[in-house]
Design a protein around this motif. Sequence first.
Motif, PDB file in Angstrom:
ATOM      1  N   VAL A 163      -2.045   6.882 -21.809  1.00 61.56           N
ATOM      2  CA  VAL A 163      -2.601   5.425 -21.653  1.00 61.56           C
ATOM      3  C   VAL A 163      -3.867   5.222 -22.205  1.00 61.56           C
ATOM      4  O   VAL A 163      -3.531   3.652 -22.679  1.00 61.56           O
ATOM      5  N   ILE A 164      -4.266   5.849 -22.934  1.00 53.58           N
ATOM      6  CA  ILE A 164      -5.870   5.110 -23.574  1.00 53.58           C
ATOM      7  C   ILE A 164      -5.408   4.644 -23.827  1.00 53.58           C
ATOM      8  O   ILE A 164      -6.138   3.493 -24.703  1.00 53.58           O
ATOM      9  N   ASN A 165      -4.694   5.356 -24.922  1.00 50.29           N
ATOM     10  CA  ASN A 165      -4.254   4.205 -26.561  1.00 50.29           C
ATOM     11  C   ASN A 165      -4.037   2.744 -26.410  1.00 50.29           C
ATOM     12  O   ASN A 165      -4.109   1.976 -26.742  1.00 50.29           O
TER      13      ASN A 165
ATOM     14  N   MET B 226      -5.961  10.465 -13.090  1.00 52.68           N
ATOM     15  CA  MET B 226      -3.995  10.771 -12.554  1.00 52.68           C
ATOM     16  C   MET B 226      -3.582   9.738 -11.274  1.00 52.68           C
ATOM     17  O   MET B 226      -2.461   8.871 -12.189  1.00 52.68           O
ATOM     18  N   PHE B 227      -4.758   8.897 -10.988  1.00 59.52           N
ATOM     19  CA  PHE B 227      -3.801   7.822  -9.796  1.00 59.52           C
ATOM     20  C   PHE B 227      -3.878   6.888 -11.384  1.00 59.52           C
ATOM     21  O   PHE B 227      -2.876   5.647 -10.888  1.00 59.52           O
ATOM     22  N   ALA B 228      -4.699   6.163 -11.860  1.00 61.78           N
ATOM     23  CA  ALA B 228      -4.044   5.436 -13.103  1.00 61.78           C
ATOM     24  C   ALA B 228      -3.420   5.680 -14.059  1.00 61.78           C
ATOM     25  O   ALA B 228      -2.864   4.707 -14.125  1.00 61.78           O
ATOM     26  N   GLN B 229      -3.409   6.723 -14.502  1.00 60.55           N
ATOM     27  CA  GLN B 229      -1.879   7.414 -14.760  1.00 60.55           C
ATOM     28  C   GLN B 229      -0.198   6.450 -14.298  1.00 60.55           C
ATOM     29  O   GLN B 229       0.404   5.850 -14.572  1.00 60.55           O
ATOM     30  N   ASN B 230      -0.596   7.188 -13.095  1.00 60.20           N
ATOM     31  CA  ASN B 230       0.412   7.557 -11.857  1.00 60.20           C
ATOM     32  C   ASN B 230       0.592   5.198 -11.721  1.00 60.20           C
ATOM     33  O   ASN B 230       1.871   5.136 -11.469  1.00 60.20           O
ATOM     34  N   LEU B 231      -0.218   4.880 -11.170  1.00 57.16           N
ATOM     35  CA  LEU B 231      -0.201   3.868 -11.659  1.00 57.16           C
ATOM     36  C   LEU B 231       0.525   2.562 -12.470  1.00 57.16           C
ATOM     37  O   LEU B 231       1.317   2.005 -11.946  1.00 57.16           O
ATOM     38  N   GLU B 232      -0.080   3.371 -13.676  1.00 51.62           N
ATOM     39  CA  GLU B 232       0.359   2.451 -15.107  1.00 51.62           C
ATOM     40  C   GLU B 232       1.899   2.358 -15.070  1.00 51.62           C
ATOM     41  O   GLU B 232       2.700   2.267 -15.206  1.00 51.62           O
ATOM     42  N   ARG B 233       2.569   3.958 -14.449  1.00 50.16           N
ATOM     43  CA  ARG B 233       3.584   4.453 -14.837  1.00 50.16           C
ATOM     44  C   ARG B 233       4.587   3.729 -14.138  1.00 50.16           C
ATOM     45  O   ARG B 233       5.835   3.340 -13.821  1.00 50.16           O
ATOM     46  N   SER B 234       3.915   3.749 -12.202  1.00 47.63           N
ATOM     47  CA  SER B 234       5.354   3.202 -11.388  1.00 47.63           C
ATOM     48  C   SER B 234       4.851   1.827 -11.515  1.00 47.63           C
ATOM     49  O   SER B 234       6.211   1.140 -11.961  1.00 47.63           O
TER      50      SER B 234
ATOM     51  N   ILE C  18       0.956  -1.322   0.066  1.00 45.86           N
ATOM     52  CA  ILE C  18       0.087  -0.129   0.178  1.00 45.86           C
ATOM     53  C   ILE C  18       0.600   1.330  -0.008  1.00 45.86           C
ATOM     54  O   ILE C  18       0.264   2.673  -0.611  1.00 45.86           O
ATOM     55  N   GLU C  19       2.170   1.274   0.957  1.00 53.16           N
ATOM     56  CA  GLU C  19       2.402   1.383   0.857  1.00 53.16           C
ATOM     57  C   GLU C  19       2.928   2.899  -0.878  1.00 53.16           C
ATOM     58  O   GLU C  19       3.484   4.017  -0.760  1.00 53.16           O
ATOM     59  N   ARG C  20       3.136   2.144  -1.740  1.00 52.27           N
ATOM     60  CA  ARG C  20       3.161   2.836  -3.277  1.00 52.27           C
ATOM     61  C   ARG C  20       2.491   2.671  -4.340  1.00 52.27           C
ATOM     62  O   ARG C  20       2.470   3.932  -4.452  1.00 52.27           O
ATOM     63  N   VAL C  21       1.318   1.845  -3.754  1.00 54.69           N
ATOM     64  CA  VAL C  21      -0.254   2.469  -4.393  1.00 54.69           C
ATOM     65  C   VAL C  21      -0.334   4.401  -3.940  1.00 54.69           C
ATOM     66  O   VAL C  21      -1.167   5.012  -5.129  1.00 54.69           O
ATOM     67  N   VAL C  22      -0.599   4.040  -2.980  1.00 58.46           N
ATOM     68  CA  VAL C  22      -0.704   5.267  -2.189  1.00 58.46           C
ATOM     69  C   VAL C  22      -0.251   6.804  -2.844  1.00 58.46           C
ATOM     70  O   VAL C  22      -1.395   7.391  -3.112  1.00 58.46           O
ATOM     71  N   PRO C  23       0.795   6.647  -2.463  1.00 59.68           N
ATOM     72  CA  PRO C  23       1.542   7.993  -3.597  1.00 59.68           C
ATOM     73  C   PRO C  23       0.837   8.240  -4.958  1.00 59.68           C
ATOM     74  O   PRO C  23       1.448   9.162  -5.726  1.00 59.68           O
ATOM     75  N   CYS C  24       0.081   6.833  -5.544  1.00 61.86           N
ATOM     76  CA  CYS C  24      -0.366   7.530  -7.243  1.00 61.86           C
ATOM     77  C   CYS C  24      -1.390   8.373  -7.192  1.00 61.86           C
ATOM     78  O   CYS C  24      -1.384   8.638  -8.296  1.00 61.86           O
ATOM     79  N   LEU C  25      -1.817   8.824  -5.994  1.00 60.78           N
ATOM     80  CA  LEU C  25      -3.148   9.127  -6.084  1.00 60.78           C
ATOM     81  C   LEU C  25      -2.662  10.725  -5.778  1.00 60.78           C
ATOM     82  O   LEU C  25      -1.693  11.578  -4.663  1.00 60.78           O
ATOM     83  N   PRO C  26      -3.179  11.960  -6.620  1.00 57.15           N
ATOM     84  CA  PRO C  26      -2.076  13.492  -6.370  1.00 57.15           C
ATOM     85  C   PRO C  26      -2.779  13.887  -4.646  1.00 57.15           C
ATOM     86  O   PRO C  26      -3.614  13.621  -4.462  1.00 57.15           O
ATOM     87  N   GLY C  27      -1.781  14.000  -4.367  1.00 54.65           N
ATOM     88  CA  GLY C  27      -1.707  14.911  -3.935  1.00 54.65           C
ATOM     89  C   GLY C  27      -1.667  14.137  -2.156  1.00 54.65           C
ATOM     90  O   GLY C  27      -2.095  14.995  -0.961  1.00 54.65           O
ATOM     91  N   ALA C  28      -1.612  12.642  -2.709  1.00 59.11           N
ATOM     92  CA  ALA C  28      -1.785  11.758  -0.542  1.00 59.11           C
ATOM     93  C   ALA C  28      -0.597  11.685  -0.155  1.00 59.11           C
ATOM     94  O   ALA C  28       0.273  11.199  -1.066  1.00 59.11           O
ATOM     95  N   ALA C  29      -0.994  10.816   0.355  1.00 58.74           N
ATOM     96  CA  ALA C  29       0.761  10.587   1.420  1.00 58.74           C
ATOM     97  C   ALA C  29       0.020   9.361   2.587  1.00 58.74           C
ATOM     98  O   ALA C  29      -1.352   9.901   3.253  1.00 58.74           O
ATOM     99  N   LEU C  30       0.520   8.634   3.385  1.00 60.15           N
ATOM    100  CA  LEU C  30       0.827   7.822   4.143  1.00 60.15           C
ATOM    101  C   LEU C  30       0.504   8.368   5.007  1.00 60.15           C
ATOM    102  O   LEU C  30       1.913   9.072   5.221  1.00 60.15           O
ATOM    103  N   VAL C  31      -0.170   8.261   6.628  1.00 60.98           N
ATOM    104  CA  VAL C  31       0.639   9.150   7.571  1.00 60.98           C
ATOM    105  C   VAL C  31       1.460   7.749   8.292  1.00 60.98           C
ATOM    106  O   VAL C  31       1.112   6.632   9.053  1.00 60.98           O
ATOM    107  N   GLY C  32       2.212   7.496   8.906  1.00 62.77           N
ATOM    108  CA  GLY C  32       2.722   6.296   9.228  1.00 62.77           C
ATOM    109  C   GLY C  32       3.279   5.395   8.885  1.00 62.77           C
ATOM    110  O   GLY C  32       2.104   5.586   7.921  1.00 62.77           O
ATOM    111  N   PRO C  33       3.679   4.453   8.518  1.00 66.43           N
ATOM    112  CA  PRO C  33       3.925   2.807   8.621  1.00 66.43           C
ATOM    113  C   PRO C  33       2.421   2.458   8.024  1.00 66.43           C
ATOM    114  O   PRO C  33       1.525   2.487   9.366  1.00 66.43           O
TER     115      PRO C  33
END
Lengths: 401, 279
Positions: free
Chosen positions: A391-393, A350-358, A235-250
Amino acid sequence: MTPLRLTVNGEHIAEPVEPRTHLADFLRDSLNLTATHLRCEQGVCGACTILVDGEPVRSCITYAVQYENAEIMTLEGLEHDPVMAALRRAFSAEHALQCGYCTPGMLVTSRDIVLRLPDADEARVRVELSGNLCRCTGYEGIVRAVGRVLAERRAGTLAVSAPQPRRIGPIGSRRAVATASPVPSAPAADRAASGRPAEAETELGLGGRQPNFEIRRSFVAARPPDEVWAFFGQIERVVPCLPGAALVGPADGERIQGRMTVKLGPITTDFSGEARLARDETQRRGTISGAGRDRLSGSRAAADVDYHLVPAEGGMTRVDIVVRALLAGALAQFGRSGIVDDLATRLTDMFAQNLERSLSGPTPEHGAAAPAPFKAGAMLRAVFAARLRSVINRIVGRPHE
Amino acid sequence: MKPVAFDYERPQDIAGALALAGRADVAVKFLAGGQSLGPMLNLRLAQPDLLVDLTGIAELKQVGETTDALEIGACITHADIEDGRVPDVTNGALAAVAHGIAYRAVRNRGTIGGSLAHADPAADWVTFLAAIGAGVVIRGSGGRRVVPVEEFMTGVFETVLAPNDLVTAIRIPRFSADARWGYYKACRKTGEFAYASAAVLHDPTRSVNRAVIGAVEARPIVLADAGELFGRRTGADIAASFVPQVAMRAMDTAGFKNPIEQKVHAVALRRAVEQACAR
């Protein structure tokens, strides 16, 4: 407190006010003039319409301090006004009120119609009254009452005084004069710290509630399903894919705590919340169920994010994402829901795009860096669309929404 | 419903307003008529530390006229334009558009400069002023500059304005006598924000032929040369030659791709063109 001088119903008033006190609250709470009604307090319903310098304005969305030296007139001051007297008679005769809540605003707007538009027909009266909502839906009688007084005016049986010459610029505004600066108060950061603490929502995800957004996106990751499944488990790799989001603590087993900041013009949100993770290995499906509260506006959000992995050609993986969210409080009440819809759609894109890129990049970086606020408005749709096109293509399966 | 506590200042002149906006220690927001910012403050969606009320500045309530343009002070209201307290250089276009904004009580306070600076994509001036090639006069730390309305808004609620830039006036080009204009907006209820809008200006004497598609939840889509939209025809019957595919292509290029929304906006544009022909 700021000193304020103005005229209300012909009487000179000098009283200090807090700048954030809107004009209607000042009239009702400080001067006890309660004929002015308040309902939506966001300029939509018209119940609070009063006269400033003889012209109708909303008293709920401007502040008393803005009316230094202005002439305010409420229903209390219009008792002996001949047009208002005629309107009261007509409202009574035509049964133009039931509960009476909208009536003060209706009367003030009607007076403006009679004085400004003596030739108005029924259609014009309806257009001019469209900024005043009657919760009993008794418009028929109200329109007839206005028509009755208009007919009196045209027949010459209603005495009307000539209109006052009007100043250019916002009604009630005067030329500013030099004053001593008030003592500046604490900046936002200090004030925010003393505000309401973020509270954890007890119910995570939507539960049985209906979402007000549902957005589906699919993309193909250039990785085999096993690897993609493992990625979604971190999850610590999924959350940063959402723009403006971050985990608080582990991450703590199946529960995580996070934060999300989005800026949109003058609006800034700072959501804190919690989420629960559920995964079904055999189906390759998972759900992130979260809930949070915006520290600034007090808005609440709950969401379920479902992901489903399907093997695709060439050893790749199709990822189907469904975001279902429920927004409540000021952000949802705010009359521009199209903008909030559009924002939710862009965040999901953007979440989908960042996930795809990651997933498709060499080794995606991750860390506990503080999130940069997502500046939503600054992103032009055209620019964004161009970036997303690649991405769409690559998408297989059902077309996008 | 109460906004967060804020400080309030009403400067006498533009220099005073810019000095206050330059304060680095607090979040400052300019306030004109307050008809869009007021609701956001009440809902606590906007939480500035200091509101700088611009309506006491005489210079922002003035009108200047030259042979080819009119400069309307930023704090002049929609009602001022509707009632003709501002000279007409647009064959009645500005007064008609102003009349359709929200409700009279809102128009009595809401200002042309405030509406542009707020940059709501569904607002009337953002779309119509882009169509007629108007300019935004800005004063700030970098001096005075004029930005075309179509480049002024960069996104939802976002503009090219720097934190201590101030919109001081709107420059309206003078229409030719035979100029034709149209503006159509689709609203569920009279006075509400539009879900689709479009504007067109056909001014053959000045070789101007522009169309704009607005309320796209982004910067309006401008067709600076709208000739193709009418199959390169000119004159009073351009509506008969209207080619909706040209509008569809422009929306595609701008990334506005939802097919239903595209159709709704193309219809709004066709109706604006029909209005222009009927005038």
